[in-house]
Design a protein around this motif. Sequence first.
Motif, PDB file in Angstrom:
ATOM      1  N   SER A 158      -4.334  -0.975  -2.165  1.00 11.40           N
ATOM      2  CA  SER A 158      -4.154  -1.085  -0.724  1.00 11.40           C
ATOM      3  C   SER A 158      -3.067  -2.104  -0.386  1.00 11.40           C
ATOM      4  CB  SER A 158      -5.472  -1.480  -0.056  1.00 11.40           C
ATOM      5  OG  SER A 158      -5.303  -1.663   1.321  1.00 11.40           O
ATOM      6  N   ALA A 159      -3.034  -3.213  -1.116  1.00 18.61           N
ATOM      7  CA  ALA A 159      -1.998  -4.224  -0.894  1.00 18.61           C
ATOM      8  C   ALA A 159      -0.611  -3.646  -1.149  1.00 18.61           C
ATOM      9  CB  ALA A 159      -2.242  -5.442  -1.784  1.00 18.61           C
ATOM     10  N   CYS A 160      -0.513  -2.773  -2.142  1.00 20.92           N
ATOM     11  CA  CYS A 160       0.788  -2.177  -2.489  1.00 20.92           C
ATOM     12  C   CYS A 160       1.346  -1.326  -1.360  1.00 20.92           C
ATOM     13  CB  CYS A 160       0.659  -1.357  -3.763  1.00 20.92           C
ATOM     14  SG  CYS A 160       0.316  -2.369  -5.225  1.00 20.92           S
ATOM     15  N   LYS A 161       0.501  -0.865  -0.447  1.00 18.15           N
ATOM     16  CA  LYS A 161       0.948  -0.070   0.697  1.00 18.15           C
ATOM     17  C   LYS A 161       1.446  -0.949   1.842  1.00 18.15           C
ATOM     18  CE  LYS A 161      -2.397   3.535  -0.332  1.00 18.15           C
ATOM     19  NZ  LYS A 161      -3.632   4.191   0.126  1.00 18.15           N
ATOM     20  N   ARG A 162       1.104  -2.238   1.814  1.00 17.02           N
ATOM     21  CA  ARG A 162       1.392  -3.105   2.956  1.00 17.02           C
ATOM     22  C   ARG A 162       2.404  -4.213   2.676  1.00 17.02           C
ATOM     23  NH1 ARG A 162      -3.572  -1.031   3.435  1.00 17.02           N
ATOM     24  NH2 ARG A 162      -4.262  -0.435   5.509  1.00 17.02           N
ATOM     25  N   PHE A 163       2.582  -4.552   1.405  1.00 16.78           N
ATOM     26  CA  PHE A 163       3.482  -5.655   1.045  1.00 16.78           C
ATOM     27  C   PHE A 163       4.643  -5.123   0.208  1.00 16.78           C
ATOM     28  CE2 PHE A 163      -0.666  -7.550   1.727  1.00 16.78           C
ATOM     29  CZ  PHE A 163      -0.360  -8.632   2.536  1.00 16.78           C
ATOM     30  N   GLY A 164       5.764  -5.817   0.264  1.00 17.73           N
ATOM     31  CA  GLY A 164       6.939  -5.404  -0.494  1.00 17.73           C
ATOM     32  C   GLY A 164       6.793  -5.661  -1.977  1.00 17.73           C
ATOM     33  N   THR A 165       6.140  -6.749  -2.340  1.00 19.39           N
ATOM     34  CA  THR A 165       5.896  -7.083  -3.744  1.00 19.39           C
ATOM     35  C   THR A 165       4.434  -7.465  -3.902  1.00 19.39           C
ATOM     36  OG1 THR A 165       8.160  -7.869  -4.082  1.00 19.39           O
ATOM     37  CG2 THR A 165       6.509  -8.638  -5.646  1.00 19.39           C
ATOM     38  N   VAL A 166       3.783  -6.841  -4.870  1.00 21.87           N
ATOM     39  CA  VAL A 166       2.403  -7.178  -5.209  1.00 21.87           C
ATOM     40  C   VAL A 166       2.338  -7.346  -6.719  1.00 21.87           C
ATOM     41  CG1 VAL A 166      -0.012  -6.436  -5.195  1.00 21.87           C
ATOM     42  CG2 VAL A 166       1.472  -5.884  -3.247  1.00 21.87           C
ATOM     43  N   LEU A 167       1.940  -8.540  -7.154  1.00 25.19           N
ATOM     44  CA  LEU A 167       1.786  -8.828  -8.583  1.00 25.19           C
ATOM     45  C   LEU A 167       0.340  -9.209  -8.836  1.00 25.19           C
ATOM     46  CD1 LEU A 167       4.959 -11.071  -9.025  1.00 25.19           C
ATOM     47  CD2 LEU A 167       4.773  -8.581  -9.301  1.00 25.19           C
ATOM     48  N   GLY A 168      -0.211  -8.716  -9.931  1.00 19.31           N
ATOM     49  CA  GLY A 168      -1.599  -9.009 -10.253  1.00 19.31           C
ATOM     50  C   GLY A 168      -1.795  -9.166 -11.745  1.00 19.31           C
ATOM     51  N   PRO A 169      -3.039  -9.083 -12.201  1.00 21.30           N
ATOM     52  CA  PRO A 169      -3.357  -9.313 -13.610  1.00 21.30           C
ATOM     53  C   PRO A 169      -2.632  -8.391 -14.588  1.00 21.30           C
ATOM     54  CG  PRO A 169      -5.349  -9.420 -12.302  1.00 21.30           C
ATOM     55  CD  PRO A 169      -4.260  -8.939 -11.395  1.00 21.30           C
ATOM     56  N   GLU A 170      -2.241  -7.212 -14.174  1.00 19.03           N
ATOM     57  CA  GLU A 170      -1.539  -6.294 -15.073  1.00 19.03           C
ATOM     58  C   GLU A 170      -0.054  -6.640 -15.203  1.00 19.03           C
ATOM     59  OE1 GLU A 170      -3.272  -4.077 -16.856  1.00 19.03           O
ATOM     60  OE2 GLU A 170      -5.074  -4.747 -15.794  1.00 19.03           O
ATOM     61  N   TYR A 171       0.451  -7.538 -14.351  1.00 18.33           N
ATOM     62  CA  TYR A 171       1.877  -7.881 -14.383  1.00 18.33           C
ATOM     63  C   TYR A 171       2.202  -8.837 -15.527  1.00 18.33           C
ATOM     64  CZ  TYR A 171       6.483  -9.434 -12.919  1.00 18.33           C
ATOM     65  OH  TYR A 171       7.826  -9.741 -12.885  1.00 18.33           O
ATOM     66  N   ASN A 172       1.564 -10.004 -15.516  1.00 14.62           N
ATOM     67  CA  ASN A 172       1.774 -10.982 -16.596  1.00 14.62           C
ATOM     68  C   ASN A 172       0.662 -12.030 -16.571  1.00 14.62           C
ATOM     69  OD1 ASN A 172       2.440 -12.804 -14.541  1.00 14.62           O
ATOM     70  ND2 ASN A 172       4.636 -12.755 -14.962  1.00 14.62           N
ATOM     71  N   ARG A 173       0.663 -12.892 -17.562  1.00 17.69           N
ATOM     72  CA  ARG A 173      -0.396 -13.908 -17.672  1.00 17.69           C
ATOM     73  C   ARG A 173      -0.400 -14.870 -16.492  1.00 17.69           C
ATOM     74  NH1 ARG A 173      -0.324 -16.736 -23.240  1.00 17.69           N
ATOM     75  NH2 ARG A 173      -2.283 -17.530 -22.446  1.00 17.69           N
ATOM     76  N   ALA A 174       0.767 -15.131 -15.919  1.00 18.24           N
ATOM     77  CA  ALA A 174       0.843 -16.064 -14.784  1.00 18.24           C
ATOM     78  C   ALA A 174       0.081 -15.541 -13.564  1.00 18.24           C
ATOM     79  CB  ALA A 174       2.294 -16.331 -14.420  1.00 18.24           C
ATOM     80  N   HIS A 175      -0.148 -14.231 -13.513  1.00 17.98           N
ATOM     81  CA  HIS A 175      -0.855 -13.630 -12.378  1.00 17.98           C
ATOM     82  C   HIS A 175      -2.235 -13.106 -12.773  1.00 17.98           C
ATOM     83  CE1 HIS A 175       3.360 -13.714 -11.133  1.00 17.98           C
ATOM     84  NE2 HIS A 175       2.866 -13.894  -9.927  1.00 17.98           N
ATOM     85  N   ALA A 176      -2.773 -13.594 -13.873  1.00 18.45           N
ATOM     86  CA  ALA A 176      -4.072 -13.131 -14.375  1.00 18.45           C
ATOM     87  C   ALA A 176      -5.217 -13.485 -13.433  1.00 18.45           C
ATOM     88  CB  ALA A 176      -4.346 -13.707 -15.760  1.00 18.45           C
TER      89      ALA A 176
END
Length: 192
Positions: A158-176
């Motif tokens: 849902s966030a991916c539909k509203r924000f230009g960039t969404v990073l989460g646990p699947e992106y990298n360890r810094a966003h775990a």
Amino acid sequence: MTTPQGLGSRPEDAACLTDLSQSGVRFQALPDSYAAPGCNRLGTVQISALSGDLSQFGVSNIGPVQCRVASAFGNWARFGVDRAARQILGSPLARIETMGSYACRNIAGSNKRSAHASAEAIDVSGFVLEDGRRITLSGDWHSGSAAEREFLRVVHASACKRFGTVLGPEYNRAHADHFHLEGSAAKRSFCR
């Protein structure tokens, strides 16, 4: 809503403040400020509560955020998070926990300013439900119940539909342990 003198003089800021107020978000408009080269708070607000379909709920540890990001955040909280909490977990949302928003800093490991340096990003770490359950990215993205994992993935999508960039646990360890929510979907789109 209160508006400091001079804020809202840009047409896009005035329109955003009106839209944000009508959406049920409780906030205070903040004066523009410049902290350091590449660090500013232009057209920002301080959110004190968000609105769901049935009630208002809190948001913790959030600082100044650009109005258009606050608007996307308010819509995501209502239409993405609160509804998913009720439908998947059987309880309305009581609070969204954040790790902050505005911070005059660079992207980790680079010389480029982070979107946080211009109050264009919010880091969300967890959700508290009215029934007392606390769902966190660090504890429940991989190890939560099936419903908790589904809830986190639904609110991420849902966030991916509203924000230009969404990073989460699947992106990298810094966003775990959090979702990094940045900009508006109209500007650009990167979801991971």
